[in-house]
Design a protein around this motif. Structure first.
Motif, PDB file in Angstrom:
ATOM      1  N   ILE A  10      40.889 -90.270  25.279  1.00 41.19           N
ATOM      2  CA  ILE A  10      40.262 -89.917  26.554  1.00 41.19           C
ATOM      3  C   ILE A  10      41.325 -89.628  27.613  1.00 41.19           C
ATOM      4  CG2 ILE A  10      40.016 -92.239  27.553  1.00 41.19           C
ATOM      5  CD1 ILE A  10      37.267 -91.389  28.529  1.00 41.19           C
ATOM      6  N   ASN A  11      42.441 -90.371  27.569  1.00 40.69           N
ATOM      7  CA  ASN A  11      43.513 -90.117  28.531  1.00 40.69           C
ATOM      8  C   ASN A  11      44.342 -88.905  28.154  1.00 40.69           C
ATOM      9  OD1 ASN A  11      43.788 -92.227  30.808  1.00 40.69           O
ATOM     10  ND2 ASN A  11      43.280 -93.473  29.027  1.00 40.69           N
ATOM     11  N   SER A  12      44.327 -88.532  26.877  1.00 41.93           N
ATOM     12  CA  SER A  12      45.027 -87.319  26.456  1.00 41.93           C
ATOM     13  C   SER A  12      44.347 -86.071  27.002  1.00 41.93           C
ATOM     14  CB  SER A  12      45.079 -87.242  24.928  1.00 41.93           C
ATOM     15  OG  SER A  12      45.812 -88.319  24.393  1.00 41.93           O
ATOM     16  N   SER A  13      43.021 -86.096  27.094  1.00 38.90           N
ATOM     17  CA  SER A  13      42.278 -84.896  27.495  1.00 38.90           C
ATOM     18  C   SER A  13      41.828 -84.909  28.949  1.00 38.90           C
ATOM     19  CB  SER A  13      41.048 -84.730  26.590  1.00 38.90           C
ATOM     20  OG  SER A  13      40.219 -85.876  26.646  1.00 38.90           O
ATOM     21  N   ILE A  14      41.683 -86.083  29.538  1.00 43.53           N
ATOM     22  CA  ILE A  14      41.119 -86.167  30.889  1.00 43.53           C
ATOM     23  C   ILE A  14      42.078 -85.612  31.941  1.00 43.53           C
ATOM     24  CG2 ILE A  14      41.980 -88.445  31.607  1.00 43.53           C
ATOM     25  CD1 ILE A  14      39.172 -89.110  32.532  1.00 43.53           C
ATOM     26  N   ILE A  15      43.375 -85.621  31.633  1.00 43.51           N
ATOM     27  CA  ILE A  15      44.373 -85.191  32.612  1.00 43.51           C
ATOM     28  C   ILE A  15      44.374 -83.678  32.819  1.00 43.51           C
ATOM     29  CG2 ILE A  15      46.229 -84.862  30.933  1.00 43.51           C
ATOM     30  CD1 ILE A  15      46.605 -86.455  34.430  1.00 43.51           C
ATOM     31  N   ALA A  16      43.801 -82.920  31.880  1.00 46.13           N
ATOM     32  CA  ALA A  16      43.892 -81.457  31.917  1.00 46.13           C
ATOM     33  C   ALA A  16      43.374 -80.878  33.230  1.00 46.13           C
ATOM     34  CB  ALA A  16      43.127 -80.864  30.733  1.00 46.13           C
ATOM     35  N   THR A  71      47.251-100.887  29.853  1.00 42.81           N
ATOM     36  CA  THR A  71      46.348 -99.835  30.314  1.00 42.81           C
ATOM     37  C   THR A  71      45.869-100.097  31.740  1.00 42.81           C
ATOM     38  OG1 THR A  71      45.597 -99.423  28.042  1.00 42.81           O
ATOM     39  CG2 THR A  71      44.176 -98.634  29.822  1.00 42.81           C
ATOM     40  N   THR A  72      45.516-101.342  32.009  1.00 45.45           N
ATOM     41  CA  THR A  72      45.065-101.714  33.353  1.00 45.45           C
ATOM     42  C   THR A  72      46.172-101.517  34.380  1.00 45.45           C
ATOM     43  OG1 THR A  72      43.622-103.379  32.348  1.00 45.45           O
ATOM     44  CG2 THR A  72      44.012-103.556  34.714  1.00 45.45           C
ATOM     45  N   ILE A  73      47.387-101.957  34.034  1.00 42.29           N
ATOM     46  CA  ILE A  73      48.529-101.815  34.948  1.00 42.29           C
ATOM     47  C   ILE A  73      48.831-100.339  35.205  1.00 42.29           C
ATOM     48  CG2 ILE A  73      51.026-102.189  35.156  1.00 42.29           C
ATOM     49  CD1 ILE A  73      50.581-104.806  33.547  1.00 42.29           C
ATOM     50  N   ALA A  74      48.793 -99.525  34.135  1.00 45.71           N
ATOM     51  CA  ALA A  74      49.055 -98.095  34.295  1.00 45.71           C
ATOM     52  C   ALA A  74      48.017 -97.439  35.198  1.00 45.71           C
ATOM     53  CB  ALA A  74      49.066 -97.415  32.924  1.00 45.71           C
ATOM     54  N   GLY A  75      46.746 -97.847  35.053  1.00 48.46           N
ATOM     55  CA  GLY A  75      45.700 -97.310  35.913  1.00 48.46           C
ATOM     56  C   GLY A  75      45.949 -97.628  37.373  1.00 48.46           C
ATOM     57  N   ALA A  76      46.412 -98.855  37.641  1.00 45.74           N
ATOM     58  CA  ALA A  76      46.690 -99.260  39.025  1.00 45.74           C
ATOM     59  C   ALA A  76      47.890 -98.500  39.591  1.00 45.74           C
ATOM     60  CB  ALA A  76      46.939-100.766  39.081  1.00 45.74           C
ATOM     61  N   ILE A  77      48.938 -98.320  38.764  1.00 42.74           N
ATOM     62  CA  ILE A  77      50.111 -97.568  39.222  1.00 42.74           C
ATOM     63  C   ILE A  77      49.723 -96.132  39.557  1.00 42.74           C
ATOM     64  CG2 ILE A  77      52.357 -96.641  38.545  1.00 42.74           C
ATOM     65  CD1 ILE A  77      52.732 -99.100  36.776  1.00 42.74           C
ATOM     66  N   ARG A 156      43.113 -89.072  41.638  1.00 41.32           N
ATOM     67  CA  ARG A 156      43.542 -90.451  41.386  1.00 41.32           C
ATOM     68  C   ARG A 156      42.495 -91.237  40.590  1.00 41.32           C
ATOM     69  NH1 ARG A 156      48.157 -91.986  43.980  1.00 41.32           N
ATOM     70  NH2 ARG A 156      48.881 -90.639  45.686  1.00 41.32           N
ATOM     71  N   SER A 157      41.254 -90.807  40.646  1.00 42.58           N
ATOM     72  CA  SER A 157      40.213 -91.515  39.893  1.00 42.58           C
ATOM     73  C   SER A 157      40.393 -91.351  38.389  1.00 42.58           C
ATOM     74  CB  SER A 157      38.831 -91.011  40.311  1.00 42.58           C
ATOM     75  OG  SER A 157      38.677 -89.630  40.034  1.00 42.58           O
ATOM     76  N   THR A 158      41.118 -90.287  37.948  1.00 44.82           N
ATOM     77  CA  THR A 158      41.374 -90.126  36.512  1.00 44.82           C
ATOM     78  C   THR A 158      42.341 -91.189  36.004  1.00 44.82           C
ATOM     79  OG1 THR A 158      43.183 -88.542  36.881  1.00 44.82           O
ATOM     80  CG2 THR A 158      40.954 -87.652  36.625  1.00 44.82           C
ATOM     81  N   PHE A 159      43.116 -91.777  36.920  1.00 40.29           N
ATOM     82  CA  PHE A 159      43.958 -92.920  36.565  1.00 40.29           C
ATOM     83  C   PHE A 159      43.211 -94.229  36.812  1.00 40.29           C
ATOM     84  CE2 PHE A 159      47.079 -89.614  37.066  1.00 40.29           C
ATOM     85  CZ  PHE A 159      48.079 -89.938  36.168  1.00 40.29           C
ATOM     86  N   ALA A 160      42.499 -94.308  37.937  1.00 33.68           N
ATOM     87  CA  ALA A 160      41.811 -95.540  38.303  1.00 33.68           C
ATOM     88  C   ALA A 160      40.741 -95.942  37.297  1.00 33.68           C
ATOM     89  CB  ALA A 160      41.187 -95.389  39.700  1.00 33.68           C
TER      90      ALA A 160
END
Length: 256
Positions: A10-16, A71-77, A156-160
């Motif tokens: 999901i993180n591989s494709s959501i960033i596009a 994963t949680t830490i990366a989302g917050a960063i 930023r919501s794609t990371f959050a």
């Protein structure tokens, strides 16, 4: 297990769909924002086999929980990153965190099959199908989900989104996954199965050098980048030499 294993696709494709607004926000050209894609792929390419080896040493539960925490830490960063560089760091951490879910799931299914072998046996066919379908489906719907998130809450919501997903994985793993035996030993009985001394650090570094240099060359296949191909060849030869002679190689024991 399904929730943990779908975090990576999901993180591989959501960033596009977030690359353009990220570039606008930081005033960065496409050549820089595409590093957000490459960063996760590099981290996953190195992290997934490493996660598999660590699961062999420490068990799937611990690595699953560590991956959920990363994963949680990366989302917050990523949700609060003030620069593109820090956003790339978040993607690297995200790649390392999300690559633990799938090998942990495979290990859990294998152990359950072995545990129940004497009384009928657990057949993992249905679970394997569910994992495969979930991963493929999520990879397809990722860009659509990313578009919705960008439209509703900005890029930023794609990371959050990884913050609640990571917390959910951690809580479920903490409550539901079986605990490891405290005093497991290897088949030979010479070292504890969870000993860091069994981690083949030279092999891991050579493997990482091989993958990174080869992927960088393939991303920019020009005469000026031929030195990367030479680095990959040297690292690959060193990796093969190391793994054939190491007492406890990164790729696992071999009877050859």
């Amino acid at each position: 297990m399904i929730l943990g294993s779908v975090l990576n696709p999901i993180n591989s494709s959501i960033i596009a769909v977030a690359l353009v607004p990220i570039g606008i926000a930081f005033g960065a050209p496409a050549s820089q924002t595409t590093l957000l894609v490459s960063a996760l792929y590099f981290a996953t390419a190195i992290g997934q086999p490493l996660a598999g080896r660590l699961i062999d040493l420490f068990g799937p539960r611990g690595l699953y929980l560590a991956g959920a925490a990363f994963t949680t830490i990366a989302g917050a960063i990523g949700a609060f990153a003030p620069t593109l560089s820090l956003l790339i760091v978040a993607r690297v951490v995200l790649g390392l965190g999300t690559c633990a879910g799938y090998p942990a799931s495979m290990s859990l299914l294998r152990r359950e099959t072995e545990r129940t072998a004497d009384f009928g046996g657990f057949r993992p066919t249905g679970m394997l199908t569910a994992l495969s379908v979930a991963n493929q489906t999520v990879a397809v719907v990722g860009p659509t989900l990313g578009g919705v998130l960008v439209d509703v809450g900005g890029w930023r919501s794609t990371f959050a989104i990884n913050i609640p997903l990571g917390i959910a994985c951690f809580v479920c793993g903490l409550l539901l996954l079986p605990r490891e035996e405290k005093h497991r030993t290897t088949d030979a009985g010479e070292r504890p199965a969870g000993s860091l001394r069994r981690l083949d650090l030279p092999g891991i570094l050579l493997f990482a050098g091989l993958l990174v240099s080869l992927m960088l060359f393939l991303m920019n296949s020009e005469v000026a980048s031929l030195w990367l191909l030479a680095v990959a060849a040297v690292a690959g030869a060193g990796f093969a030499f190391r793994e054939r002679r190491a007492a406890d190689p990164f790729t696992g024991r071999s009877d050859c």
